[in-house]
Design a protein around this motif. Sequence first.
Motif, PDB file in Angstrom:
ATOM      1  N   HIS A 122      -7.729  -5.661  -2.039  1.00 41.68           N
ATOM      2  CA  HIS A 122      -6.238  -5.995  -2.722  1.00 41.68           C
ATOM      3  C   HIS A 122      -5.951  -7.332  -2.920  1.00 41.68           C
ATOM      4  O   HIS A 122      -5.280  -7.963  -3.614  1.00 41.68           O
ATOM      5  CB  HIS A 122      -5.115  -5.244  -2.325  1.00 41.68           C
ATOM      6  CG  HIS A 122      -4.581  -5.534  -0.981  1.00 41.68           C
ATOM      7  ND1 HIS A 122      -5.388  -5.272   0.039  1.00 41.68           N
ATOM      8  CD2 HIS A 122      -3.717  -6.111  -0.433  1.00 41.68           C
ATOM      9  CE1 HIS A 122      -4.976  -5.767   1.401  1.00 41.68           C
ATOM     10  NE2 HIS A 122      -3.853  -6.334   0.982  1.00 41.68           N
ATOM     11  N   ASP A 141      -3.447   7.156  -6.241  1.00 40.86           N
ATOM     12  CA  ASP A 141      -5.027   7.196  -6.527  1.00 40.86           C
ATOM     13  C   ASP A 141      -5.425   5.931  -7.122  1.00 40.86           C
ATOM     14  O   ASP A 141      -6.584   5.774  -6.644  1.00 40.86           O
ATOM     15  CB  ASP A 141      -5.113   8.447  -7.559  1.00 40.86           C
ATOM     16  CG  ASP A 141      -4.833   9.838  -7.028  1.00 40.86           C
ATOM     17  OD1 ASP A 141      -5.094  10.016  -5.715  1.00 40.86           O
ATOM     18  OD2 ASP A 141      -4.593  10.498  -7.714  1.00 40.86           O
ATOM     19  N   ASP A 142      -4.556   5.235  -7.867  1.00 40.00           N
ATOM     20  CA  ASP A 142      -5.268   4.101  -8.499  1.00 40.00           C
ATOM     21  C   ASP A 142      -4.046   3.108  -8.327  1.00 40.00           C
ATOM     22  O   ASP A 142      -3.055   3.486  -7.897  1.00 40.00           O
ATOM     23  CB  ASP A 142      -5.398   4.258  -9.873  1.00 40.00           C
ATOM     24  CG  ASP A 142      -6.621   5.041 -10.328  1.00 40.00           C
ATOM     25  OD1 ASP A 142      -7.437   4.887  -9.810  1.00 40.00           O
ATOM     26  OD2 ASP A 142      -6.259   6.242 -11.047  1.00 40.00           O
ATOM     27  N   TYR A 143      -4.580   1.456  -8.507  1.00 38.56           N
ATOM     28  CA  TYR A 143      -3.627   0.707  -8.733  1.00 38.56           C
ATOM     29  C   TYR A 143      -2.598   0.814  -9.831  1.00 38.56           C
ATOM     30  O   TYR A 143      -3.066   1.210 -10.728  1.00 38.56           O
ATOM     31  CB  TYR A 143      -4.226  -0.855  -8.843  1.00 38.56           C
ATOM     32  CG  TYR A 143      -5.045  -1.192  -7.696  1.00 38.56           C
ATOM     33  CD1 TYR A 143      -4.528  -2.486  -6.956  1.00 38.56           C
ATOM     34  CD2 TYR A 143      -6.207  -0.903  -7.195  1.00 38.56           C
ATOM     35  CE1 TYR A 143      -5.258  -3.319  -5.831  1.00 38.56           C
ATOM     36  CE2 TYR A 143      -6.790  -1.524  -6.181  1.00 38.56           C
ATOM     37  CZ  TYR A 143      -6.407  -2.664  -5.390  1.00 38.56           C
ATOM     38  OH  TYR A 143      -7.031  -3.124  -4.304  1.00 38.56           O
ATOM     39  N   ARG A 147       0.734  -1.129  -0.122  1.00 36.97           N
ATOM     40  CA  ARG A 147       0.139  -0.215   0.191  1.00 36.97           C
ATOM     41  C   ARG A 147       0.929   1.316   0.091  1.00 36.97           C
ATOM     42  O   ARG A 147       2.062   1.301   0.794  1.00 36.97           O
ATOM     43  CB  ARG A 147      -0.714   0.154   1.263  1.00 36.97           C
ATOM     44  CG  ARG A 147      -1.974  -1.158   1.182  1.00 36.97           C
ATOM     45  CD  ARG A 147      -2.835  -0.739   2.316  1.00 36.97           C
ATOM     46  NE  ARG A 147      -4.038  -1.691   2.424  1.00 36.97           N
ATOM     47  CZ  ARG A 147      -5.202  -1.382   1.872  1.00 36.97           C
ATOM     48  NH1 ARG A 147      -5.255  -0.311   1.275  1.00 36.97           N
ATOM     49  NH2 ARG A 147      -6.319  -2.498   1.814  1.00 36.97           N
ATOM     50  N   GLU A 163      -6.481   4.328   0.094  1.00 38.23           N
ATOM     51  CA  GLU A 163      -8.175   4.550  -0.088  1.00 38.23           C
ATOM     52  C   GLU A 163      -8.587   3.806  -1.294  1.00 38.23           C
ATOM     53  O   GLU A 163      -8.518   4.240  -2.293  1.00 38.23           O
ATOM     54  CB  GLU A 163      -8.336   5.792   0.049  1.00 38.23           C
ATOM     55  CG  GLU A 163      -7.990   6.776   0.832  1.00 38.23           C
ATOM     56  CD  GLU A 163      -8.503   6.229   2.282  1.00 38.23           C
ATOM     57  OE1 GLU A 163      -9.619   5.930   2.433  1.00 38.23           O
ATOM     58  OE2 GLU A 163      -7.636   6.557   3.466  1.00 38.23           O
ATOM     59  N   THR A 164      -8.860   2.603  -1.342  1.00 37.66           N
ATOM     60  CA  THR A 164      -9.455   1.752  -2.265  1.00 37.66           C
ATOM     61  C   THR A 164     -10.783   0.945  -1.734  1.00 37.66           C
ATOM     62  O   THR A 164     -10.747   0.561  -0.769  1.00 37.66           O
ATOM     63  CB  THR A 164      -8.473   0.761  -2.900  1.00 37.66           C
ATOM     64  OG1 THR A 164      -9.173   0.239  -4.115  1.00 37.66           O
ATOM     65  CG2 THR A 164      -7.863  -0.054  -1.796  1.00 37.66           C
ATOM     66  N   LYS A 165     -11.586   0.723  -2.773  1.00 40.04           N
ATOM     67  CA  LYS A 165     -12.805   0.118  -2.284  1.00 40.04           C
ATOM     68  C   LYS A 165     -12.762  -1.302  -2.916  1.00 40.04           C
ATOM     69  O   LYS A 165     -13.257  -2.348  -2.639  1.00 40.04           O
ATOM     70  CB  LYS A 165     -14.279   0.704  -3.085  1.00 40.04           C
ATOM     71  CG  LYS A 165     -14.367   1.892  -2.391  1.00 40.04           C
ATOM     72  CD  LYS A 165     -15.564   2.456  -3.074  1.00 40.04           C
ATOM     73  CE  LYS A 165     -16.154   3.529  -2.470  1.00 40.04           C
ATOM     74  NZ  LYS A 165     -15.902   4.875  -2.225  1.00 40.04           N
ATOM     75  N   THR A 166     -11.734  -1.607  -3.792  1.00 37.44           N
ATOM     76  CA  THR A 166     -11.313  -3.166  -4.359  1.00 37.44           C
ATOM     77  C   THR A 166     -10.419  -3.672  -3.521  1.00 37.44           C
ATOM     78  O   THR A 166      -9.277  -3.231  -3.150  1.00 37.44           O
ATOM     79  CB  THR A 166     -10.479  -2.620  -5.755  1.00 37.44           C
ATOM     80  OG1 THR A 166     -11.341  -2.103  -6.794  1.00 37.44           O
ATOM     81  CG2 THR A 166     -10.589  -4.032  -6.328  1.00 37.44           C
TER      82      THR A 166
END
Length: 152
Positions: free
Chosen positions: A113, A74-76, A69, A108-111
């Motif tokens: 990992h 912002d994104d993977y 992490r 900060e991710t909703k997916t």
Amino acid sequence: MEIGDFLTPERIVLDTKLRDKAHLISEAARLCHVPHAGPPPAAIEDALLARERLGSTGLGAGFALPHARVEGLDDYVGLFLRLAKPIAFEAIDGQPVDLAFVLLIPFETKTPHVAVLAAIARRIRDAAVAARLRAAKTPDAVRDLLTGTKTS
């Protein structure tokens, strides 16, 4: 989330010459950095090294999946490296690594990992896919293999 969502042909490096695990992590941080955006290479490298201190991400059969992490992402971000010569990586089977998929995960991710890591590992640990990755001639061919859009 699919591998193709975060892996571009520009982040597929074939037959790179790396000395050791530390060099792989350092080079991955440099290659994952987006100039003028996101975290600096040093922050990426620190995150990857911190994760490696928890336990090696060398999964065996010549494959490593360094991941972390990263604050400010912002994104993977995905990066695939095929090494010109295998290197020691403290892999679970004690074998050197010649294929590495680096995954940077935003804080900060909703997916989840874990699902993304599992999808990458399943794909590369398939012996037929791994053999084709080792023989692929172009980054586009590698991306096709990793995303399952082609099998040649």
